[in-house]
Motif scaffolding. Structure first.
Motif, PDB file in Angstrom:
ATOM      1  N   ARG A 469       1.109  -0.689  -0.252  1.00 24.26           N
ATOM      2  CA  ARG A 469      -0.077   0.081   0.563  1.00 24.26           C
ATOM      3  C   ARG A 469       0.213   1.266  -0.160  1.00 24.26           C
ATOM      4  O   ARG A 469       2.096   1.391   0.836  1.00 24.26           O
ATOM      5  CB  ARG A 469      -0.986  -0.667   0.892  1.00 24.26           C
ATOM      6  CG  ARG A 469      -1.899   1.372   0.912  1.00 24.26           C
ATOM      7  CD  ARG A 469      -2.741   1.608   2.827  1.00 24.26           C
ATOM      8  NE  ARG A 469      -3.806   2.287   2.588  1.00 24.26           N
ATOM      9  CZ  ARG A 469      -3.925   3.113   4.069  1.00 24.26           C
ATOM     10  NH1 ARG A 469      -2.148   2.442   4.825  1.00 24.26           N
ATOM     11  NH2 ARG A 469      -4.516   3.536   3.792  1.00 24.26           N
ATOM     12  N   MET A 481       3.113   0.817   3.240  1.00 25.42           N
ATOM     13  CA  MET A 481       2.960  -0.470   3.644  1.00 25.42           C
ATOM     14  C   MET A 481       3.293  -1.744   2.852  1.00 25.42           C
ATOM     15  O   MET A 481       3.072  -2.083   2.140  1.00 25.42           O
ATOM     16  CB  MET A 481       1.763  -0.487   4.235  1.00 25.42           C
ATOM     17  CG  MET A 481       2.127   0.878   5.226  1.00 25.42           C
ATOM     18  SD  MET A 481       0.041   2.053   5.593  1.00 25.42           S
ATOM     19  CE  MET A 481      -0.177   0.414   6.525  1.00 25.42           C
ATOM     20  N   ILE A 520      -3.574  -4.212  10.079  1.00 28.15           N
ATOM     21  CA  ILE A 520      -3.085  -2.817   9.111  1.00 28.15           C
ATOM     22  C   ILE A 520      -2.321  -2.901   7.880  1.00 28.15           C
ATOM     23  O   ILE A 520      -2.364  -2.141   6.597  1.00 28.15           O
ATOM     24  CB  ILE A 520      -2.564  -1.716   9.668  1.00 28.15           C
ATOM     25  CG1 ILE A 520      -0.779  -1.951  10.618  1.00 28.15           C
ATOM     26  CG2 ILE A 520      -3.213  -0.974  11.066  1.00 28.15           C
ATOM     27  CD1 ILE A 520      -0.478  -0.627  10.782  1.00 28.15           C
ATOM     28  N   ASP A 521      -0.509  -4.148   8.335  1.00 27.54           N
ATOM     29  CA  ASP A 521      -0.194  -4.109   6.791  1.00 27.54           C
ATOM     30  C   ASP A 521      -0.976  -5.169   5.651  1.00 27.54           C
ATOM     31  O   ASP A 521      -1.713  -5.700   6.467  1.00 27.54           O
ATOM     32  CB  ASP A 521       0.603  -4.798   7.344  1.00 27.54           C
ATOM     33  CG  ASP A 521       1.970  -3.529   7.732  1.00 27.54           C
ATOM     34  OD1 ASP A 521       2.327  -2.781   6.905  1.00 27.54           O
ATOM     35  OD2 ASP A 521       2.428  -3.693   8.723  1.00 27.54           O
ATOM     36  N   PRO A 522      -0.346  -4.716   4.180  1.00 28.95           N
ATOM     37  CA  PRO A 522      -1.225  -5.463   3.344  1.00 28.95           C
ATOM     38  C   PRO A 522      -0.187  -6.750   3.330  1.00 28.95           C
ATOM     39  O   PRO A 522      -0.242  -6.770   4.463  1.00 28.95           O
ATOM     40  CB  PRO A 522      -0.725  -4.971   2.382  1.00 28.95           C
ATOM     41  CG  PRO A 522      -0.132  -3.439   2.534  1.00 28.95           C
ATOM     42  CD  PRO A 522       0.040  -3.867   4.259  1.00 28.95           C
ATOM     43  N   PHE A 523      -1.802  -8.494   3.263  1.00 30.23           N
ATOM     44  CA  PHE A 523      -1.355  -9.129   3.475  1.00 30.23           C
ATOM     45  C   PHE A 523      -0.813  -9.823   2.741  1.00 30.23           C
ATOM     46  O   PHE A 523      -0.269  -9.337   1.760  1.00 30.23           O
ATOM     47  CB  PHE A 523      -2.698 -10.053   3.525  1.00 30.23           C
ATOM     48  CG  PHE A 523      -3.275 -11.821   3.411  1.00 30.23           C
ATOM     49  CD1 PHE A 523      -2.625 -12.160   4.675  1.00 30.23           C
ATOM     50  CD2 PHE A 523      -2.334 -13.028   3.013  1.00 30.23           C
ATOM     51  CE1 PHE A 523      -3.075 -13.909   5.667  1.00 30.23           C
ATOM     52  CE2 PHE A 523      -2.434 -13.774   3.123  1.00 30.23           C
ATOM     53  CZ  PHE A 523      -2.364 -14.337   4.231  1.00 30.23           C
TER      54      PHE A 523
END
Lengths: 763, 763
Positions: A469, A481, A520-523
């Protein structure tokens, strides 16, 4: 992409200054109020059952909050291997662990736990717990554990937890047809990761009544899942955060202490509970590289062609399944990746024993199989009187080969270029000549070479997803991110370069975070399998491309120019045909936020599922001097050559190669966990377990056969694990070249070499 | 949306348990190693110049790290008002502050600063700093500061920092034409916010060499910008984090201490520096509600029609510009929103003085103007012998009125329904009758009513952007990320309900975070102007709708059903025509992550720019008993009625109304910062500054005229500030009804009432 030159440049690690200044926070550095400390009571036998605990005295010790026996905690079965969850039950990792156990399968097994106000108080209480065991026979080797009357290490399944065979052609016939058949047995040791930072985790009940765990993990998302399974709550109830890490090397691709720490916090009213393993615990009671035995036979003709490769593999799993057969079973693909042969059989068994559980370690089975393969190939070349480099080049798989064992097509596969470049850069022929002068006397010299190949990620065997992200900030910086995990390897710096390059700004415009956070971070499945710059690279590229397009779309409205006429170069929006500046990106960014009519934040996010794999390759060349009177080996010079596609950041790549070579050299020369016959580890400390210091290593030379991989997101492919795949075999081959003695079990420590030379009547 | 019923239900605050259990962390609760403490040296004069400092002795005090004078810190000019940045220079807030100042404009001005190892050591060092002043005349009122020979408070500009006039029609002519003209002067006090948690912030250099500031702020993104401006670094170099907040009420829509804290950390090598204001500092040296004087004239005919409203406004800004004229200048619109009139003139001046700087406070100018307007309207009704409710209803603006002063069309504007509902529910007529029995003797009773109108956000005057991000978790929970700020009002609970309702899952499936973080959360200008459930509600709705559509699109591929045939209801994917279950959303979520071929994370993000505004309205009805011998007022009963569209969460709405009424009642009865003639605040402590306790308040009754606002994202419009706009005028009108005396300056504290009654010869 062509206009920006951030990729391929040596940019300073984004975290360099913080690490030098001591600002970088690792898991144990987070100040947390009211923290409790947990220590594990470890079994003092390797196989058996705890029939009784006496905690009366321990409970009275100062500072003790609670003592936990297995029955005090959830007893859900879980596996610890850091693999993405599989929708297919048969493909899931074996779930053979519980939080604490009465059934002891390894020396140091987790049989109880103390939570106290300080770590010292926890340790003192541990010492007062009395344990009564029923003892079972101890199996240190696959052979022992496979014996007919051997007791099952786990009641639910046979000690042979997997038994597979892959290949093609008629191996028996082709061996028979060969001019020569070389048959050898190889044995590899239990190397341990010895990451600088031991396993450490702290967990507490968070403000939303869920559970937060800060952990030194390579795999925050998988850690979240395994904690959820172990403690028996929905996975979303767990939040895993990963700050800076002092190395992992695969040992932190395993979820070893986190579920216990969360369960203990749950049992202590949500108070923070920290567990910080000691070096002694980390070496002996976490994971090791699998010790694997190989029975190898190779058929070779006088013209140098290979007719057959027959490989029987016995992988020592230790007490719990962990990554299990994924490691021992993997070698066939990469044998096949390297060599043309009429026939191939790769039969592998993975067997429970009572030594430390083996798991993921940098190289993931390939250093083992390459030690065996590249040793026997060297012997085959010698047998027919061919130069070992020429032999390998002659038998190399061609560019574009479809590897039938993995269904991966080996585009851009440059093992031959690596060997050629190595021959020149290492001055192979000169050193070979030089060595001839040292074939008598007490100091013997020789040169050796070994190759390898390695995948970029796990496709088609494992799920390959990643996310990124990007957020535009008002001064045209970008926050990046990622769910991918920086574990010291410099991944975040490489990702920042990728994002900068694709967007069209300088590297200094990308802002990363030390903390990964599953909330919160992208998978992203994490850091393993040398997958990150490759798999996550696609996600970064896609997010950055989306960001660029969003910027140009908005700029098109703002400046009244068709978006396809514009580009972003060096932080400016320009006409793409001549790079004439249209606007400063920082001015654009301000308008994009604050324009009354249209202002809104620009964010781009991507989640990818990657269905390709690029096989990297490379080789090690080494010259040794063997003191035949002591068995001591001096590594005179060593060079790795890597075919890893485009190099994103040269200095970081060099760092990876240096570190991997050091580990690979130590794998060849000194490292290995040793046991007594009762299964007690003997050298789980840094005095007795020999990792090399800089004084133990020669200059580590390296070269890259750089190219744009056609499938890699930025032309790149794997490099993280590759450097340690071939040094051990190259050293073994050099020792053979020096002394005439082929030593087929590593490490080539002085005592071992001395004994082998003696047995071969060299001395 | 119709199928899910999460909106409109009393769901438990997501943060309730953490707050009850003490798990909720506020700014000062974060354990931070090596933290330093800063205290401000405050001027002991209200206007002048520091000609000399003597820090010799102070520097020698134990624990002192450094003492800072203005010249030791960056001296960039900045404004502290929490407004979005404007691309138009003329519309920006006045930048009249620096970090510390020698030029003193208010008592308690920031003239120096001590950083020490402990807070106590910093305080002790402060006491040893000797200051020499040159003193200037002190202006406590607009009148004094506007005098011809008055010294400029800021050299760069006139003491009158703004002077505007809006309106329509010929006020002079219409006043002349009216049957009656009522002319009155009103004065409102300097109310202070008295949030439970004082201003507190801590800043340090973060691992990426940027600057992190944890602050108790309503406006993290604006705070980031103002810090950047004040310390002179690009805004992206600042990261602001907001944990739980103990109230703000507008005082934390001001960036008062954060730039200083960051600058101090910068000057101390990046070490963490914390500043924690005392209650005494927070009351006197932060911000207050503007004390405003009104000269009002209203022309009214015997038939009840209004011919003219003429309003001259003098807003006392205090020493620095802060929100400035945005507050005093705002009233015209909301006068116009309430009443039909042939002509209107609203002329406002905002004037620097030497009292505490006035800034945003819950209601933002409207409690002041409504005190004046609703008092004079009551007097007008009385003049022509009309019931004050009937008079207001007769003159109300009709549904759909285009407010020419703001260009907002007042759809769904229900002031008449509020007044009608209030009349019934409050038993107005009975209480009016009852009061007649108490018109003699020492205890006099009376009833009063006052209305108000209030916007939902700042459109068309301010930028209205907001963002939301939703992430699907593997068990079909959703993480909701927002830049909007929960400051205790329950916004996050309302947003979670919105997201759940739109996606089609239960409220318990939405996960929120206590911490807002400018690095990671979607951009949002923050919590002010009662904008959040309205403006951010659009962002949540859009993100949730996107999430739902992404789920249905993937589900369409998975289950081979057209997406438009499907819906999500109660956590299941169903056929939309009959709600027949197709799949459990949790099973879908697992596949969405782990399907080998298609698995990838599903994330939905939205950033909105909202170009509408819905005007809310409401009224207060009060019955008082005045002890004419002491001037003491007992509030016998009080009720607020609100037209705020759809109520998202009834118990949270009730909480807002209760809190706002308490603050509004205190504004009418007790609160106000007092000064001596040298400009020294006299009552900046909770003994002398009278906020009401529950013992001081009657039961707070309320009712809602609930409706679906056609423009509000979930049919909702503002409610946060509304409840305190009308109590003060209702109480004033009730006191007049009881005693026959119109008291035109609040608070109606006993002494003041007594004097007024005496002056009116009631006693």
């Amino acid at each position: 992409m062509a206009k920006n030159n951030v990729i391929g440049k040596t940019e300073q690690r984004w975290d360099a200054i913080a690490k030098v200044k001591g600002q970088a926070k690792f898991t144990a550095d987070f100040p947390i109020n009211h923290k409790l400390h947990a220590k594990i009571l470890r079994s003092t036998i390797a196989h058996g059952y705890v029939t009784a605990y006496d905690i009366t005295e321990a409970e009275q010790m100062p500072g003790v909050v609670k003592i936990f026996l297995p029955e005090d905690l959830p007893q859900n079965k879980f596996g610890t291997a850091g693999h993405p969850w599989s929708m297919v039950p048969a493909k899931r990792d074996i779930e053979d662990r519980t939080l604490l156990t009465r059934h002891v399968r390894v020396y140091g097994d987790d049989i109880a736990c103390v939570v106290a106000k300080t770590e010292l108080e926890a340790i003192r209480a541990l010492e007062k717990i009395k344990v009564t065991y029923e003892k079972y026979p101890v199996y240190l080797t696959p052979k022992a554990a496979m014996a007919d009357n051997a007791r099952r290490v786990h009641e639910e399944r046979d000690n042979v937890i997997a038994d597979t065979s892959v290949g093609y052609g008629d191996v028996a016939k082709e061996l028979k047809a060969a001019d020569y058949v070389i048959k050898e047995h190889f044995h590899t040791p239990m190397q341990q990761h010895v990451h600088m930072e031991n396993q450490v985790a702290v967990a507490w009940q968070s403000e939303d009544q869920r559970w937060t765990c800060i952990s030194s993990t390579q795999i925050p998302y998988i850690c979240r899942r395994i904690i959820g399974q172990a403690v028996g709550v929905p996975w979303s109830q767990i939040r895993v955060q990963k700050p800076f890490i002092g190395g992992g090397f695969g040992n932190k691709q395993e979820v070893i202490i986190e579920p216990l720490v969360v369960a203990l916090s749950m049992a202590c009213g949500g108070r923070p509970v920290e567990m910080n393993l000691t070096r002694e615990e980390s070496i002996a009671y976490t994971r090791t590289r699998h010790a694997i035995d190989y029975d190898l036979a190779v058929g070779v003709n006088k013209d140098g062609s290979i007719t057959a490769i027959d490989c029987n593999v016995y992988s020592n799993q230790g007490g719990y399944a962990s990554h299990g057969h994924a490691i021992g079973g993997k070698g066939g693909t990469f044998i096949n990746a390297l060599y043309k042969t009429e026939s191939l059989r790769y039969a592998a068994k993975t067997i429970y024993t009572n030594v430390a559980t083996a798991g993921a370690m940098r190289g993931y089975g390939i250093p083992q199989v390459m030690f065996a393969l590249e040793s026997i190939m060297d012997d085959a070349a010698e047998k027919i009187g061919m130069d070992p480099i020429d032999f390998r080049i002659q038998n190399r798989r061609p560019e574009g080969f479809l590897n039938t064992l993995s269904h991966v097509q080996q585009f851009n596969f440059k093992i031959d270029k690596c060997l050629q470049k190595g021959r020149e850069a290492f001055h192979w022929d000169e050193k070979l000549q030089d060595s001839l002068k040292y074939k008598t006397g007490s100091k013997r010299r020789g040169v050796g070479v070994a190759g390898f190949s390695y995948g970029s990620g796990t496709y088609p065997f494992g799920l390959e997803t990643a996310g990124a992200r990007l957020t535009l900030m008002p001064d045209a910086s970008f926050k990046l991110m990622l769910g991918a995990t920086e574990i010291g390897q410099g991944a975040d710096t490489a990702f920042s370069q990728m994002a900068a390059d694709t967007i069209g700004v300088g590297y200094d415009k990308i802002i990363r975070d030390a903390m990964s956070d599953t909330d919160i971070d992208p998978f992203d499945t994490g850091s393993y399998a040398s997958r990150q710059t490759y798999i996550t690279g696609f996600a970064v590229q896609e997010a950055a491309e989306k960001m660029k397009q969003k910027i140009l779309k908005r700029a098109s409205e703002m400046y009244d120019i068709r978006p396809e006429y514009m580009d972003i170069v060096d932080g400016n929006i320009v006409y793409s045909h001549n790079d004439q500046k249209i606007a400063d990106l920082a001015d654009f960014a301000m308008s994009s936020f604050y324009d009354m009519a249209h202002g809104r934040a620009i964010v781009a996010e991507s989640s990818v599922n990657i269905h390709n794999n690029s096989y990297a390759s490379g080789c090690t060349l080494a010259q040794v001097e063997v003191d035949i009177e002591t068995g001591q080996i001096e590594l005179l010079s060593v060079m790795n050559v890597h075919d890893s596609g485009k190099i994103i950041n040269p200095i970081l790549a060099e760092g990876q190669v240096d570190g991997g070579m050091a580990m690979g050299i130590a794998y060849g020369l000194s490292e290995g966990v040793r046991y007594n016959e009762a299964g007690k580890p003997l050298n789980n400390n840094l005095m007795d377990y020999k990792i090399p210091t800089t004084m133990d290593l020669p200059d580590l030379d390296h070269a890259f056969v750089e190219s744009e991989d056609p499938l890699g997101p930025y032309g790149n492919k794997s490099l993280g694990e590759n450097p340690l795949c071939s040094p051990a075999a190259a050293i073994r081959n050099a020792v053979k070249n020096a002394t005439g003695v082929a030593i087929n079990s590593n490490p080539l420590a002085s005592q071992h070499v001395f004994e082998q030379l003696k047995q071969a009547h060299v001395i």
